[in-house]
Design a protein around this motif. Structure first.
Motif, PDB file in Angstrom:
ATOM      1  N   LEU A  29       0.856  -1.412   0.089  1.00  0.00           N
ATOM      2  CA  LEU A  29      -0.248   0.174  -0.057  1.00  0.00           C
ATOM      3  C   LEU A  29       0.955   1.313   0.047  1.00  0.00           C
ATOM      4  N   LEU A  30       0.644   2.111  -0.895  1.00  0.00           N
ATOM      5  CA  LEU A  30       1.534   3.577  -1.055  1.00  0.00           C
ATOM      6  C   LEU A  30       0.447   4.489  -0.562  1.00  0.00           C
ATOM      7  N   VAL A  85      -3.047  -4.248   2.703  1.00  0.00           N
ATOM      8  CA  VAL A  85      -3.518  -3.456   3.486  1.00  0.00           C
ATOM      9  C   VAL A  85      -4.192  -2.355   2.759  1.00  0.00           C
ATOM     10  N   LEU A  86      -5.708  -2.212   3.330  1.00  0.00           N
ATOM     11  CA  LEU A  86      -6.393  -1.077   2.734  1.00  0.00           C
ATOM     12  C   LEU A  86      -6.333   0.058   3.632  1.00  0.00           C
ATOM     13  N   ALA A  87      -6.990   1.174   3.161  1.00  0.00           N
ATOM     14  CA  ALA A  87      -7.000   2.523   3.741  1.00  0.00           C
ATOM     15  C   ALA A  87      -8.084   3.239   3.547  1.00  0.00           C
ATOM     16  N   ASP A  88      -8.985   3.675   4.712  1.00  0.00           N
ATOM     17  CA  ASP A  88     -10.073   4.523   4.587  1.00  0.00           C
ATOM     18  C   ASP A  88     -10.587   4.802   5.880  1.00  0.00           C
ATOM     19  N   ASP A  89     -11.413   5.792   5.952  1.00  0.00           N
ATOM     20  CA  ASP A  89     -12.076   6.308   7.232  1.00  0.00           C
ATOM     21  C   ASP A  89     -13.131   5.131   7.740  1.00  0.00           C
ATOM     22  N   VAL A  90     -12.786   4.234   8.352  1.00  0.00           N
ATOM     23  CA  VAL A  90     -13.600   3.102   8.445  1.00  0.00           C
ATOM     24  C   VAL A  90     -14.795   3.383   9.494  1.00  0.00           C
ATOM     25  N   ASN A  91     -14.228   3.824  10.468  1.00  0.00           N
ATOM     26  CA  ASN A  91     -15.213   4.407  11.566  1.00  0.00           C
ATOM     27  C   ASN A  91     -15.755   5.495  11.770  1.00  0.00           C
ATOM     28  N   TRP A 122      -7.521   4.025   0.032  1.00  0.00           N
ATOM     29  CA  TRP A 122      -7.178   3.029  -1.054  1.00  0.00           C
ATOM     30  C   TRP A 122      -8.215   1.860  -0.467  1.00  0.00           C
ATOM     31  N   THR A 123      -9.333   1.404  -1.296  1.00  0.00           N
ATOM     32  CA  THR A 123     -10.654   0.633  -0.767  1.00  0.00           C
ATOM     33  C   THR A 123     -10.458  -0.476  -1.265  1.00  0.00           C
ATOM     34  N   SER A 124      -9.775  -0.737  -2.320  1.00  0.00           N
ATOM     35  CA  SER A 124      -9.335  -1.999  -2.960  1.00  0.00           C
ATOM     36  C   SER A 124      -8.218  -1.963  -3.697  1.00  0.00           C
ATOM     37  N   GLN A 125      -7.641  -3.335  -4.152  1.00  0.00           N
ATOM     38  CA  GLN A 125      -6.100  -3.377  -4.538  1.00  0.00           C
ATOM     39  C   GLN A 125      -6.170  -2.676  -5.934  1.00  0.00           C
ATOM     40  N   THR A 126      -7.418  -2.844  -6.911  1.00  0.00           N
ATOM     41  CA  THR A 126      -7.359  -2.035  -8.053  1.00  0.00           C
ATOM     42  C   THR A 126      -8.378  -0.930  -7.700  1.00  0.00           C
ATOM     43  N   GLN A 127      -7.804   0.339  -7.803  1.00  0.00           N
ATOM     44  CA  GLN A 127      -8.625   1.469  -7.582  1.00  0.00           C
ATOM     45  C   GLN A 127      -9.418   1.869  -9.022  1.00  0.00           C
ATOM     46  N   LEU A 129     -11.170   0.715 -12.167  1.00  0.00           N
ATOM     47  CA  LEU A 129     -11.200  -0.348 -13.022  1.00  0.00           C
ATOM     48  C   LEU A 129      -9.702  -0.566 -13.307  1.00  0.00           C
ATOM     49  N   ASN A 130      -8.844   0.245 -13.281  1.00  0.00           N
ATOM     50  CA  ASN A 130      -7.345  -0.017 -13.776  1.00  0.00           C
ATOM     51  C   ASN A 130      -6.467   0.808 -12.929  1.00  0.00           C
ATOM     52  N   GLY A 131      -6.883   1.398 -11.727  1.00  0.00           N
ATOM     53  CA  GLY A 131      -5.769   2.336 -11.144  1.00  0.00           C
ATOM     54  C   GLY A 131      -4.985   1.619 -10.165  1.00  0.00           C
ATOM     55  N   PHE A 132      -3.712   1.656  -9.993  1.00  0.00           N
ATOM     56  CA  PHE A 132      -2.744   1.232  -9.179  1.00  0.00           C
ATOM     57  C   PHE A 132      -1.988   2.229  -8.759  1.00  0.00           C
ATOM     58  N   THR A 133      -2.126   3.564  -8.795  1.00  0.00           N
ATOM     59  CA  THR A 133      -1.091   4.427  -8.415  1.00  0.00           C
ATOM     60  C   THR A 133      -1.493   5.236  -7.257  1.00  0.00           C
ATOM     61  N   ALA A 134      -0.725   5.741  -6.413  1.00  0.00           N
ATOM     62  CA  ALA A 134      -1.199   6.796  -5.394  1.00  0.00           C
ATOM     63  C   ALA A 134      -1.922   7.874  -5.792  1.00  0.00           C
ATOM     64  N   LYS A 135      -2.977   8.495  -5.291  1.00  0.00           N
ATOM     65  CA  LYS A 135      -3.761   9.421  -5.933  1.00  0.00           C
ATOM     66  C   LYS A 135      -3.491  10.874  -5.369  1.00  0.00           C
ATOM     67  N   GLU A 136      -3.130  10.871  -4.234  1.00  0.00           N
ATOM     68  CA  GLU A 136      -2.746  12.157  -3.399  1.00  0.00           C
ATOM     69  C   GLU A 136      -1.839  12.837  -4.016  1.00  0.00           C
ATOM     70  N   GLY A 137      -2.077  14.106  -4.279  1.00  0.00           N
ATOM     71  CA  GLY A 137      -1.065  15.077  -4.824  1.00  0.00           C
ATOM     72  C   GLY A 137      -0.745  14.903  -6.312  1.00  0.00           C
ATOM     73  N   TYR A 138      -1.314  13.926  -6.724  1.00  0.00           N
ATOM     74  CA  TYR A 138      -0.996  13.494  -8.261  1.00  0.00           C
ATOM     75  C   TYR A 138      -2.224  13.584  -9.288  1.00  0.00           C
ATOM     76  N   PHE A 139      -3.121  12.753  -8.991  1.00  0.00           N
ATOM     77  CA  PHE A 139      -4.246  12.802 -10.004  1.00  0.00           C
ATOM     78  C   PHE A 139      -5.603  11.997  -9.293  1.00  0.00           C
TER      79      PHE A 139
END
Length: 290
Positions: A29-30, A85-91, A122-127, A129-139
């Motif tokens: 996870l990035l 490992v996945l990341a989100d505001d779960v609670n 990052w709620t699934s391994q593939t963001q 349909l085809n996203g595999f890059t970290a989005k913050e500060g990028y796209f």
């Protein structure tokens, strides 16, 4: 296992490779676990930039590596994992959480002190349909905070505020920005499909579904290369409109009752004793006696 990263010259970057105590089978996870918001603070300090590498190893630990400083934190889970490992505001407390699943069938939720941001999740391994890059500060694309608060939409239209973020490095002469945005209720009902040519904030007025429902609103972005990015939020439509109708029916009866109570005729006797007292003091009452 080791983790290595090479720069543009092919040389190993500073602080790498990193040796863990076991084999690594899970994707890494990035995520930027620094408390930053690149859309609000574009000129943030250098130490706040960069990404962390979060990955479980088969030595029973989860490793958190700071890609810029090389510092390593590890959490003793005591179990092995093959999944990312996945990341989100779960609670829903406004901070990012790390979700770890293990081969023993256990699911761990690890809290952080990093404030939630849609582009950090990052709620699934593939963001998408085809996203595999970290989005913050990028796209990426994200629903604005004003719109992502859960609410029941009443009426046949509602506003959605969203932002397209694009900080890719490119040559202007061979790059043509194009962002196709689609908003759907669930995965089937399309309520907006539009192409934009600037990365900025937008407000769109869209129609509500023709039926009452509780669902998830998805907003997706496809760039000029066909890469897909997505954000989502829970929402409901006209689920509680009957509460308003209930009060519209009930309040007139209450108001009429109050008016009748406040406009009781003064001096009307409540008992027979009061009648004779009033008749002796006020002869006009006697005209009604026999």
């Amino acid at each position: 296992s080791t983790q290595s990263t090479w720069g543009a010259t092919g040389d190993t970057l500073l602080h790498f490779p990193v040796k863990t105590g076991g084999a690594i089978y899970a994707p890494a996870l990035l995520i930027n676990l620094n408390d930053t918001d690149p859309t609000i603070h574009p000129n943030r300090q250098v130490q706040d930039t960069g990404l962390h590498i979060v990955v479980p190893s088969h030595d029973g630990h989860m490793y958190i590596l700071d890609g810029r400083s090389g510092c390593i934190d590890k959490i003793d889970i005591g179990e092995n994992s093959y999944s990312m490992v996945l990341a989100d505001d779960v609670n829903g407390n406004g901070f990012m959480d790390l979700v770890v699943s293990t081969m023993n069938g256990n699911l761990y939720l690890l809290n952080t002190n990093t404030k939630f941001h849609p582009l950090k999740s990052w709620t699934s391994q593939t963001q998408g349909l085809n996203g595999f890059t970290a989005k913050e500060g990028y796209f990426g694309i994200m629903i604005s905070q004003q719109s992502r608060v859960h609410r029941d939409v009443v009426g046949d239209h509602f506003k959605i505020l969203f932002e397209i973020v694009d900080r890719r490095k490119h040559q202007k002469h061979d790059f043509h920005q194009k962002y196709h945005v689609k908003v759907t209720i669930g995965r089937g009902l399309v309520i907006l499909s539009k192409t934009y040519y600037r990365a900025t904030r937008y407000v769109e007025v869209v129609r509500t579904p023709p039926v009452r429902m509780q669902s998830t609103l998805y907003i997706s972005l496809k760039n000029e290369y066909g890469q897909l990015y997505e954000d989502s939020m829970p929402i409901s439509f006209n689920m509680y409109f009957y509460s308003t109708i209930k009060w519209l029916i009930f309040l007139p009866f209450v108001l009429i009752a109050v008016v009748l109570m406040l406009n009781r005729v003064e001096g009307v006797p409540e008992t027979i004793e009061d009648y004779y007292v009033n008749a002796s003091q006020h002869p006009q009452y006697a005209q009604y006696s026999y």
